[in-house]
Design a protein around this motif. Sequence first.
Motif, PDB file in Angstrom:
ATOM      1  N   ALA A 124       0.838  -1.205   0.000  1.00 47.54           N
ATOM      2  CA  ALA A 124       0.000   0.000   0.000  1.00 47.54           C
ATOM      3  C   ALA A 124       0.874   1.258   0.000  1.00 47.54           C
ATOM      4  O   ALA A 124       0.618   2.205  -0.753  1.00 47.54           O
ATOM      5  N   ASP A 125       1.923   1.253   0.817  1.00 45.20           N
ATOM      6  CA  ASP A 125       2.828   2.403   0.884  1.00 45.20           C
ATOM      7  C   ASP A 125       3.504   2.642  -0.468  1.00 45.20           C
ATOM      8  O   ASP A 125       3.719   3.787  -0.868  1.00 45.20           O
ATOM      9  N   ARG A 126       3.833   1.559  -1.180  1.00 45.18           N
ATOM     10  CA  ARG A 126       4.456   1.697  -2.505  1.00 45.18           C
ATOM     11  C   ARG A 126       3.470   2.338  -3.490  1.00 45.18           C
ATOM     12  O   ARG A 126       3.859   3.174  -4.305  1.00 45.18           O
ATOM     13  N   THR A 127       2.206   1.949  -3.401  1.00 45.84           N
ATOM     14  CA  THR A 127       1.197   2.537  -4.289  1.00 45.84           C
ATOM     15  C   THR A 127       1.017   4.019  -3.989  1.00 45.84           C
ATOM     16  O   THR A 127       0.887   4.831  -4.909  1.00 45.84           O
ATOM     17  N   VAL A 128       1.040   4.395  -2.713  1.00 45.34           N
ATOM     18  CA  VAL A 128       0.957   5.811  -2.347  1.00 45.34           C
ATOM     19  C   VAL A 128       2.164   6.560  -2.918  1.00 45.34           C
ATOM     20  O   VAL A 128       2.012   7.642  -3.505  1.00 45.34           O
ATOM     21  N   ALA A 129       3.354   5.989  -2.775  1.00 44.04           N
ATOM     22  CA  ALA A 129       4.569   6.621  -3.309  1.00 44.04           C
ATOM     23  C   ALA A 129       4.458   6.792  -4.828  1.00 44.04           C
ATOM     24  O   ALA A 129       4.860   7.822  -5.381  1.00 44.04           O
ATOM     25  N   TYR A 130       3.888   5.811  -5.507  1.00 41.17           N
ATOM     26  CA  TYR A 130       3.672   5.883  -6.955  1.00 41.17           C
ATOM     27  C   TYR A 130       2.688   7.012  -7.282  1.00 41.17           C
ATOM     28  O   TYR A 130       2.931   7.820  -8.189  1.00 41.17           O
ATOM     29  N   ALA A 131       1.599   7.100  -6.527  1.00 42.56           N
ATOM     30  CA  ALA A 131       0.601   8.152  -6.755  1.00 42.56           C
ATOM     31  C   ALA A 131       1.187   9.538  -6.527  1.00 42.56           C
ATOM     32  O   ALA A 131       0.780  10.503  -7.167  1.00 42.56           O
ATOM     33  N   GLN A 132       2.169   9.623  -5.633  1.00 45.05           N
ATOM     34  CA  GLN A 132       2.804  10.902  -5.319  1.00 45.05           C
ATOM     35  C   GLN A 132       4.005  11.202  -6.219  1.00 45.05           C
ATOM     36  O   GLN A 132       4.676  12.215  -6.026  1.00 45.05           O
ATOM     37  N   GLY A 145       3.161  -2.111  -6.306  1.00 45.67           N
ATOM     38  CA  GLY A 145       2.455  -2.071  -5.039  1.00 45.67           C
ATOM     39  C   GLY A 145       1.081  -2.663  -5.275  1.00 45.67           C
ATOM     40  O   GLY A 145       0.897  -3.475  -6.185  1.00 45.67           O
ATOM     41  N   LEU A 146       0.112  -2.237  -4.493  1.00 40.90           N
ATOM     42  CA  LEU A 146      -1.253  -2.705  -4.694  1.00 40.90           C
ATOM     43  C   LEU A 146      -1.853  -2.100  -5.957  1.00 40.90           C
ATOM     44  O   LEU A 146      -1.567  -0.948  -6.294  1.00 40.90           O
ATOM     45  N   GLU A 147      -2.689  -2.875  -6.623  1.00 35.71           N
ATOM     46  CA  GLU A 147      -3.478  -2.332  -7.725  1.00 35.71           C
ATOM     47  C   GLU A 147      -4.301  -1.181  -7.132  1.00 35.71           C
ATOM     48  O   GLU A 147      -4.963  -1.355  -6.100  1.00 35.71           O
ATOM     49  N   PRO A 148      -4.254   0.013  -7.734  1.00 39.52           N
ATOM     50  CA  PRO A 148      -4.878   1.185  -7.118  1.00 39.52           C
ATOM     51  C   PRO A 148      -6.319   1.006  -6.651  1.00 39.52           C
ATOM     52  O   PRO A 148      -6.674   1.474  -5.567  1.00 39.52           O
ATOM     53  N   VAL A 149      -7.167   0.323  -7.404  1.00 40.76           N
ATOM     54  CA  VAL A 149      -8.568   0.175  -7.008  1.00 40.76           C
ATOM     55  C   VAL A 149      -8.705  -0.564  -5.679  1.00 40.76           C
ATOM     56  O   VAL A 149      -9.652  -0.338  -4.926  1.00 40.76           O
ATOM     57  N   TRP A 150      -7.738  -1.411  -5.347  1.00 35.61           N
ATOM     58  CA  TRP A 150      -7.819  -2.190  -4.105  1.00 35.61           C
ATOM     59  C   TRP A 150      -7.477  -1.384  -2.864  1.00 35.61           C
ATOM     60  O   TRP A 150      -7.770  -1.813  -1.733  1.00 35.61           O
ATOM     61  N   MET A 151      -6.864  -0.239  -3.001  1.00 33.42           N
ATOM     62  CA  MET A 151      -6.513   0.560  -1.826  1.00 33.42           C
ATOM     63  C   MET A 151      -7.754   0.903  -0.993  1.00 33.42           C
ATOM     64  O   MET A 151      -7.747   0.758   0.223  1.00 33.42           O
ATOM     65  N   GLN A 152      -8.818   1.355  -1.640  1.00 34.80           N
ATOM     66  CA  GLN A 152     -10.038   1.719  -0.915  1.00 34.80           C
ATOM     67  C   GLN A 152     -10.650   0.506  -0.228  1.00 34.80           C
ATOM     68  O   GLN A 152     -11.038   0.567   0.933  1.00 34.80           O
ATOM     69  N   TRP A 153     -10.749  -0.598  -0.952  1.00 40.56           N
ATOM     70  CA  TRP A 153     -11.402  -1.784  -0.374  1.00 40.56           C
ATOM     71  C   TRP A 153     -10.623  -2.311   0.828  1.00 40.56           C
ATOM     72  O   TRP A 153     -11.219  -2.693   1.840  1.00 40.56           O
TER      73      TRP A 153
END
Length: 175
Positions: A124-132, A145-153
């Motif tokens: 999850a932290d890797r996906t946040v870093a990617y988004a940033q 990291g996580l597939e972005p759609v899965w972060m919310q779930w």
Amino acid sequence: MKSCDNTSVGVIITDHQGRYLMFDRATFPVGAAPAAGHFDNHGGAEAAGRAEVKEELGLTVTSLTRVTGGWRDNSCRRRPGARGTGTGHNWTVYQATVTGDLTPSARETKNVRWIAPAALQELADRTVAYAQGRVTDAEFEAAPGLEPVWMQWLADIAAIKVSTDELLQVELLAR
């Protein structure tokens, strides 16, 4: 190529040690995720969930409990369907218990593994870093990291910790 039916199911599987069964998607979208897919002609969310677990992981679902869901503006690799959009799905997300021998689909999965909650948080932290913008597209594809759609779930069920601002940043990736 199939048309998008704008409905998706996801199935979170954990073992007796509290680890999550995850894999890296072998097709778009990039990221680690549990079993998931479109409802298609399965007759509804529960049947689709059972079918996706069997198709992607070779396991048989013995029970399903709905844990979260709703509309998400996540991209789709399929062509637009009856709703006229290839972006967005009404999700139903389950927690499941399974039986059988893990036999992952080489066409849909790679790097199938059981991961501890701390490792799920690292994804999850890797996906946040990617988004940033702190991880490049190439770096994320090489080590997702996580597939972005899965972060919310996963945040909804308290499997990961992420701020509202971080979820909004990741939401832009999912689109």
